[in-house]
Design an enzyme around this catalytic site. Structure first.
Site: not given
Ligand code: DAT
Ligand code: MG
Length: 151
Positions: A51, A59, A87, A104, A114, A117, A128
Site C-alpha cells: 500500500y 488511515f 474490480r 464487497r 472491505n 483487494h 503486486e
Molecule cells: P481499493 O482497495 O478499492 O483499491 P484504495 O486503493 O483507495 O481502494 O485503498 C486501499 C484500501 O485502503 C481500501 O481497500 C480500504 C482502505 N481505505 C481506503 N480509503 C479509506 C478511508 N477513507 N478510510 C479508511 N480506510 C480506507
Molecule cells: Mg487500490
C-alpha cells in the site's frame, strides 16, 4: 488478451469470517484461471510496500495493522480483461457504496474491513504479483474447458 493477470487478495476479515471458498468460487465460476494461490501472514514491511501509494493517508497505519494482523489469501488470476473485471466483481472501495451483487456489497459494511483487494491497473498488477509471488509459484496450465469459456 487471455494472458492478462491480476493480483487479488482475500483480506484477514474475510479469512476469519470463513469467506475464502465463497470468494474463490466467484472468480472460478466467472471463468478465470487460477495461476497462483497461497495463505500468507504478511509482515508490516510487505503490507507497507503493498500500500505504499497510500503512505501519506491518515488511515495508513490502521490499514497496515489490519492487513498484517492475520492470514491473507494471495491469488493470481488470469484471463481476458481480468484486471478491470475483478474490480467490478469486488465493487466500490466503500462497501456501503458497493452494488449489492458485488463481493464487497454482499459481504462488507466498513471501508476498513472491505473483504478483498484487487489490482487497479495492469501495471499495478505486475508490481503486486512480483511483490507477493516468486516466479515458480505461478503455474502455467491449460484448463480443459477453455474452449467453452472463450469463443
Ligand atoms: P481499493 O482497495 O478499492 O483499491 P484504495 O486503493 O483507495 O481502494 O485503498 C486501499 C484500501 O485502503 C481500501 O481497500 C480500504 C482502505 N481505505 C481506503 N480509503 C479509506 C478511508 N477513507 N478510510 C479508511 N480506510 C480506507
Ligand atoms: Mg487500490
Amino acid at each position: 488478451n487471455r494472458r492478462e493477470r491480476t493480483f487479488t487478495a482475500i483480506k484477514p476479515d474475510a479469512v476469519h469470517r470463513g469467506l475464502v471458498g465463497e470468494i474463490i468460487s466467484i472468480f472460478e465460476r466467472k471463468g478465470y484461471k487460477l495461476v497462483g494461490l497461497k495463505l500468507v501472514l504478511p509482515d508490516r514491511k510487505l503490507a507497507e510496500n503493498h500500500y505504499s501509494e497510500l503512505r501519506d493517508k491518515p488511515f495508513f497505519p490502521d490499514l497496515v495493522d489490519f492487513i498484517s494482523s492475520g492470514p491473507v489469501v494471495a491469488m493470481c488470476w488470469e484471463g481476458k480483461d481480468v484486471v478491470r473485471t475483478a474490480r467490478k466483481l469486488l465493487g466500490a472501495t466503500n462497501p456501503l457504496e458497493s452494488e449489492p451483487g458485488t463481493i464487497r456489497g454482499r459481504y462488507g459494511i466498513d471501508i476498513g474491513r472491505n473483504v478483498v483487494h484487487s489490482s487497479d491497473a495492469v501495471t499495478t498488477a505486475e508490481r503486486e504479483i512480483q511483490l507477493w509471488f516468486t516466479e515458480h509459484e505461478l503455474v502455467d496450465w491449460d484448463p480443459a474447458v477453455a474452449r467453452w469459456v472463450y469463443e
